[in-house]
Design a protein around this motif. Sequence first.
Motif, PDB file in Angstrom:
ATOM      1  N   MET A 103       2.435  25.065  10.842  1.00 42.54           N
ATOM      2  CA  MET A 103       1.067  25.513  10.566  1.00 42.54           C
ATOM      3  C   MET A 103       0.486  24.648   9.457  1.00 42.54           C
ATOM      4  O   MET A 103       1.208  24.194   8.572  1.00 42.54           O
ATOM      5  N   ASP A 104      -0.822  24.442   9.536  1.00 40.23           N
ATOM      6  CA  ASP A 104      -1.512  23.723   8.478  1.00 40.23           C
ATOM      7  C   ASP A 104      -2.882  24.357   8.274  1.00 40.23           C
ATOM      8  O   ASP A 104      -3.163  25.435   8.817  1.00 40.23           O
ATOM      9  N   GLY A 105      -3.725  23.715   7.506  1.00 38.79           N
ATOM     10  CA  GLY A 105      -5.035  24.269   7.180  1.00 38.79           C
ATOM     11  C   GLY A 105      -5.933  24.479   8.382  1.00 38.79           C
ATOM     12  O   GLY A 105      -6.900  25.239   8.317  1.00 38.79           O
TER      13      GLY A 105
ATOM     14  N   ASP B 108       0.834  -1.201   0.000  1.00 42.35           N
ATOM     15  CA  ASP B 108       0.000   0.000   0.000  1.00 42.35           C
ATOM     16  C   ASP B 108       0.871   1.254   0.000  1.00 42.35           C
ATOM     17  O   ASP B 108       1.964   1.284   0.575  1.00 42.35           O
ATOM     18  N   TYR B 109       0.369   2.287  -0.661  1.00 42.60           N
ATOM     19  CA  TYR B 109       1.096   3.539  -0.845  1.00 42.60           C
ATOM     20  C   TYR B 109       1.402   4.208   0.492  1.00 42.60           C
ATOM     21  O   TYR B 109       2.491   4.735   0.700  1.00 42.60           O
ATOM     22  N   THR B 110       0.442   4.172   1.409  1.00 38.03           N
ATOM     23  CA  THR B 110       0.615   4.877   2.679  1.00 38.03           C
ATOM     24  C   THR B 110       1.824   4.355   3.444  1.00 38.03           C
ATOM     25  O   THR B 110       2.612   5.136   3.973  1.00 38.03           O
ATOM     26  N   SER B 111       1.993   3.042   3.494  1.00 36.05           N
ATOM     27  CA  SER B 111       3.150   2.473   4.210  1.00 36.05           C
ATOM     28  C   SER B 111       4.458   2.898   3.561  1.00 36.05           C
ATOM     29  O   SER B 111       5.405   3.275   4.241  1.00 36.05           O
ATOM     30  N   ALA B 112       4.499   2.824   2.240  1.00 34.15           N
ATOM     31  CA  ALA B 112       5.718   3.213   1.528  1.00 34.15           C
ATOM     32  C   ALA B 112       6.015   4.687   1.740  1.00 34.15           C
ATOM     33  O   ALA B 112       7.165   5.076   1.984  1.00 34.15           O
ATOM     34  N   TYR B 113       4.994   5.546   1.674  1.00 39.29           N
ATOM     35  CA  TYR B 113       5.193   6.986   1.852  1.00 39.29           C
ATOM     36  C   TYR B 113       5.661   7.279   3.274  1.00 39.29           C
ATOM     37  O   TYR B 113       6.583   8.070   3.488  1.00 39.29           O
ATOM     38  N   ASN B 114       5.008   6.653   4.250  1.00 35.42           N
ATOM     39  CA  ASN B 114       5.385   6.896   5.643  1.00 35.42           C
ATOM     40  C   ASN B 114       6.842   6.550   5.895  1.00 35.42           C
ATOM     41  O   ASN B 114       7.577   7.320   6.508  1.00 35.42           O
TER      42      ASN B 114
ATOM     43  N   VAL C 264       5.831  20.618   3.598  1.00 35.87           N
ATOM     44  CA  VAL C 264       5.617  19.174   3.687  1.00 35.87           C
ATOM     45  C   VAL C 264       4.231  18.856   3.140  1.00 35.87           C
ATOM     46  O   VAL C 264       3.378  19.735   3.021  1.00 35.87           O
ATOM     47  N   GLU C 265       4.018  17.600   2.817  1.00 36.28           N
ATOM     48  CA  GLU C 265       2.718  17.193   2.300  1.00 36.28           C
ATOM     49  C   GLU C 265       1.803  16.645   3.377  1.00 36.28           C
ATOM     50  O   GLU C 265       0.590  16.722   3.262  1.00 36.28           O
ATOM     51  N   LYS C 266       2.346  16.064   4.417  1.00 33.86           N
ATOM     52  CA  LYS C 266       1.540  15.414   5.454  1.00 33.86           C
ATOM     53  C   LYS C 266       1.715  16.126   6.782  1.00 33.86           C
ATOM     54  O   LYS C 266       2.826  16.497   7.170  1.00 33.86           O
ATOM     55  N   ARG C 267       0.611  16.307   7.486  1.00 41.02           N
ATOM     56  CA  ARG C 267       0.651  16.995   8.781  1.00 41.02           C
ATOM     57  C   ARG C 267       1.587  16.297   9.760  1.00 41.02           C
ATOM     58  O   ARG C 267       2.323  16.953  10.503  1.00 41.02           O
ATOM     59  N   ARG C 268       1.539  14.990   9.779  1.00 45.56           N
ATOM     60  CA  ARG C 268       2.395  14.245  10.706  1.00 45.56           C
ATOM     61  C   ARG C 268       3.863  14.566  10.468  1.00 45.56           C
ATOM     62  O   ARG C 268       4.649  14.692  11.410  1.00 45.56           O
TER      63      ARG C 268
END
Length: 158
Positions: free
Chosen positions: A134-136, A74-80, A111-115
């Motif tokens: 800061m984020d949205g 899965d993409y999420t695991s690879a991205y993380n 960055v792309e992800k808040r985390r």
Amino acid sequence: MAAVGASYRFGLSATAFDPDNMLANLTLIGATGEVGARITFQDQISRGLIDIPHIFFKTVGKLNELRHYDRSDDYTSAYNEGAIELSDKNESIVEDCLWAAKNKLPVLVLVEKRRHGRLIQENLAKAGLRARYMDGNTSIDARHGAVREFGRGALQVI
């Protein structure tokens, strides 16, 4: 988009005209009006309105140490693992921010992800840097306050 009933309409756009798409060009003109002036980045730099941006691209990370991902993963695991948790990359960001702070240069980290943003802010704080993530979900007042602090040098990194 309806035109405003005013004597003057002003639209500032960094959208370039597309030589291959006249319809898109006419739509842009219809929304903002005819081009009244062309102001380039070089014009703004020479007038002292903006500074020359410095953008750096670095290759970091021990990609050979990452496990191999294939189409079944899965993409999420690879991205993380490859983008957010890659310690070499995050350490490099902190090192570059420390160098910039030492040289009295402000830094904007995107960055792309808040985390990932929260993780970088934690690492910057541990390194002794004054940083704000800061984020949205950050209120407009908090954003404006951070920008003022950044402009004064009270914040080194946003």
